[in-house]
Design a protein around this motif. Structure first.
Motif, PDB file in Angstrom:
ATOM      1  N   VAL A   1       0.836  -1.203   0.000  1.00 30.44           N
ATOM      2  CA  VAL A   1       0.000   0.000   0.000  1.00 30.44           C
ATOM      3  C   VAL A   1       0.868   1.248   0.000  1.00 30.44           C
ATOM      4  CG1 VAL A   1      -1.680   1.314   1.336  1.00 30.44           C
ATOM      5  CG2 VAL A   1      -1.954  -1.149   1.076  1.00 30.44           C
ATOM      6  N   ALA A   2       1.933   1.241   0.804  1.00 29.24           N
ATOM      7  CA  ALA A   2       2.818   2.404   0.859  1.00 29.24           C
ATOM      8  C   ALA A   2       3.491   2.660  -0.490  1.00 29.24           C
ATOM      9  CB  ALA A   2       3.874   2.202   1.941  1.00 29.24           C
ATOM     10  N   LEU A   3       3.784   1.591  -1.227  1.00 29.14           N
ATOM     11  CA  LEU A   3       4.436   1.751  -2.526  1.00 29.14           C
ATOM     12  C   LEU A   3       3.529   2.444  -3.540  1.00 29.14           C
ATOM     13  CD1 LEU A   3       6.273  -1.678  -2.932  1.00 29.14           C
ATOM     14  CD2 LEU A   3       7.313   0.554  -2.509  1.00 29.14           C
ATOM     15  N   THR A   4       2.228   2.385  -3.343  1.00 31.91           N
ATOM     16  CA  THR A   4       1.319   3.035  -4.288  1.00 31.91           C
ATOM     17  C   THR A   4       1.205   4.538  -4.050  1.00 31.91           C
ATOM     18  OG1 THR A   4      -0.630   2.664  -2.874  1.00 31.91           O
ATOM     19  CG2 THR A   4      -0.042   0.915  -4.431  1.00 31.91           C
ATOM     20  N   PHE A   5       1.671   5.014  -2.904  1.00 32.28           N
ATOM     21  CA  PHE A   5       1.483   6.426  -2.567  1.00 32.28           C
ATOM     22  C   PHE A   5       2.352   7.351  -3.415  1.00 32.28           C
ATOM     23  CE2 PHE A   5       0.207   5.240   2.051  1.00 32.28           C
ATOM     24  CZ  PHE A   5      -0.999   4.761   1.571  1.00 32.28           C
ATOM     25  N   ILE A   6       3.650   7.032  -3.527  1.00 33.91           N
ATOM     26  CA  ILE A   6       4.584   7.937  -4.194  1.00 33.91           C
ATOM     27  C   ILE A   6       4.222   8.142  -5.670  1.00 33.91           C
ATOM     28  CG2 ILE A   6       7.005   8.330  -4.783  1.00 33.91           C
ATOM     29  CD1 ILE A   6       7.778   6.794  -2.276  1.00 33.91           C
TER      30      ILE A   6
END
Length: 619
Positions: free
Chosen positions: A70-75
């Protein structure tokens, strides 16, 4: 016999401890307790009907692996917003004057004001005309000052921008004096890229996989985003914007598909909502950077440099196990699941992995034509296309209406972007309480109300109109978030990305229509069309089935089965209204004792226990 009784009692105690939450729910008021019990009953049925739900439970429902995913989709979401809205900051308004440097040959010491006064015609109010000049004459400076110049023509040697504080595309490529239409050409070119990219990346994501599609879109963001800073013509700028738009929509489609297939339940909803919140953060970041930079090329340089670290996704991004299974890649699917379990410090039972087998029906032959052949798929696509067309058209119409009112470009992006974050976070509450279907209906209803208010607000109330426009964009931001989640859950895995791409075609079409209509019609007609389209979209959205607590569709044949199960669940929920709290609780407990164990096939002791129980109760 005593040992056998102890064994049975131990099994009962294990099942009872597993149902601790249900016992705690009995202490709540009747209506809340009954609703919780029924919801958990539906969740039990969901897990039984979705083998991947059991697998993801064993992997770790929302462990370190899923949190990292999920964090990888933020940037990339931040960078997508950065490049998507960059056009609004590189076409800053500039006041041009014809380049009349020819007079410096006879008067090299003239100041800028004197040069303009001698060579530029003036309007009746005393201001200099921006697109006319006096033609050069073979006189000396004294004659020009004494007699003045009379013959005028359009600018012969380009333009100058004495009041410009920043270097923009306007004064870089002289988009003035009849060339202003090229600004709209840039927006139309961007929308055309969204249109084509939706179809191309939808097909790529389903044919090649979610992982390659995400990498291609990120590579496009880096190449076209960074390369825009070095273009030497406006036509080349249009080409790079066309490429960026395809990358933006490609990432949106592929990332939504990947998150939908890796996460379950409300974790899926939360991930998509947070991804959209970071999209709003990207718009705010762009506004701040654009405000502080003196040159438009620096804006794309900064964006390109920030996007370069996304190359690391080649090594850290996983593929979707659901997609791998649909393509018959069972070994790769098991490897990805085992890797995820190791990151979460879990162990998947071997018998559960053995249940992953090739589907009986070949689903790899699914194509775009299935959206016409399959009735349920066709209905979902048409309804969602209508909704997306309405949202896109309304959003751009409200944005253009705000520009017509003279609102600064920074205000038009900062304030709505700030408000979009709580708007999207409110979707968490809506989705949990009323589900996907009614959340979409509620947000569309809000948009209808704000558009109706705009029709009756007098033009003199400018501040009130701007407030209503901002609130309208607030509602539409929530609608977009619910829409993406709902669409991804309605479509089957084998054609999920293609379906989202086809629906996104309607988005680009709505934006292009908005740009066309608002420039050629009175200001009230576009708003009136917003109301009509929103009412139609609201009505059509009520035809769709609910997807909360339902297993994801894997193949084309699963859609009709899911629809029948939804109907059965609605019938069950209706008939349960008269059920007492104690009866509902017993249903839950009995269902879990018999079915909740995620590995029933692998537990021979439990199978023997159930068999003995059945024999003891037989007459």
């Amino acid at each position: 016999m005593a040992g056998e009784e102890n064994f049975k009692e131990e099994l009962r105690s294990q099942d009872a401890s597993r149902n601790l939450n249900q016992h705690e729910a009995a202490g709540h008021p009747h209506s809340w307790s009954l609703e919780m019990l029924l919801r958990r009953l539906r969740a039990v049925h969901t897990k039984q009907n979705d083998k991947f739900a059991n697998l993801l439970d064993a992997v770790g429902e929302f462990g370190t692996f899923q949190q990292r995913l999920v964090a990888l989709t933020f940037i990339p979401s931040i960078m997508s917003a950065f490049f998507m809205f960059a056009d609004h900051f590189v076409f800053t308004a500039q006041k041009p004057y014809c380049n009349t440097s020819w007079i410096l040959a006879v008067g090299p010491h003239l100041s800028e004001a004197e040069q303009l006064n001698l060579t530029i015609p003036q309007a009746p109010n005393g201001s200099f005309l921006t697109c006319l000049m006096y033609l050069p004459v073979p006189w000396n400076l004294d004659s020009i000052i004494q007699f003045g110049l009379n013959d005028t023509d359009t600018c012969q040697d380009g333009w100058i921008y004495p009041d410009a504080k920043k270097r923009s595309l306007t004064n870089e490529f002289d988009l003035v004096c009849g060339m202003e239409t090229k600004k709209d050409t840039a927006q139309i070119m961007f929308m055309a890229g969204l249109l084509i990219g939706s179809l191309i990346f939808g097909l790529i994501t389903d044919k090649m996989g979610r992982y390659p599609a995400i990498l291609l879109s990120l590579l496009g963001l880096i190449i076209f985003g960074f390369g825009t800073a070095f273009v030497n013509s406006f036509h080349l700028y249009l080409f790079f914007r066309f490429g960026i738009s395809q990358s933006v929509v490609g990432y949106a489609i592929s990332s939504i598909s990947l998150a939908t297939e890796w996460l379950v339940g409300e974790h899926r909803a939360h991930a998509i909502i947070l991804e959209h919140c970071f999209f709003a953060v990207g718009a705010m970041l762009l506004t701040g950077i654009a405000y502080s930079l003196p040159h438009w090329r620096l804006l794309f340089l900064v964006g390109g440099i920030l996007a370069i670290p996304l190359i690391s996704y080649i090594w850290i991004l996983p593929e979707s196990p659901r997609w791998l299974m649909m393509k018959g890649k069972v070994k790769e699917a098991k490897q990805v699941l085992c890797y995820a379990a190791s990151v979460n410090k879990k162990t998947i039972p071997s018998n559960l992995l053995d249940e992953l087998q090739l589907p009986r029906k070949k689903v790899t032959r699914a194509s775009v034509l299935d959206f016409c052949k399959n009735r349920q798929l066709c209905k979902v696509t048409l309804v969602m296309s209508c909704v997306w067309f309405t949202v896109s058209y309304t959003y751009f119409t409200l944005s253009l209406r705000m520009r017509e009112l003279g609102v600064s470009v920074h205000f038009r992006h900062v304030v709505p972007s700030i408000m979009e974050v709580p708007a999207r976070l409110c979707c968490i509450f809506l989705l949990q309480q009323i589900g996907r279907k009614w959340s979409l209906a509620v947000t569309l209803l809000q948009a209808i109300i704000w558009c109706l208010l705009l029709l009756f607000l007098p033009e003199e109330l400018k501040s009130m109109t701007i407030l209503v426009l901002t609130l309208g964009k607030f509602s539409l931001a929530a609608t977009v978030t619910v829409f993406f989640l709902y669409t991804a859950e309605l479509l089957p895995t084998v054609l999920r990305a293609t379906g989202v791409g086809l629906v996104s075609l309607a988005s680009a079409a709505g934006a292009i229509l908005s740009l066309t209509i608002i420039s050629q019609t009175p200001s009230l007609l576009p708003i009136f069309l917003c109301c009509v389209l929103a009412i139609v979209a609201f009505s059509l959205s009520l035809l769709l089935p609910e997807t909360r607590d339902q297993p994801l569709s894997e193949s084309l044949g699963h859609s009709s089965q899911m629809r029948n199960k939804v109907k059965d669940m609605k019938t069950e929920e209706t008939s349960s209204d008269d059920m007492s709290e104690e009866a509902a609780k017993n249903v839950i407990l009995n269902a879990q004792i018999l079915r909740l164990d995620p590995y029933p096939v692998s537990n021979p002791a439990l199978k023997q226990f159930n068999k003995e129980e059945a024999n003891s109760q037989a007459p």
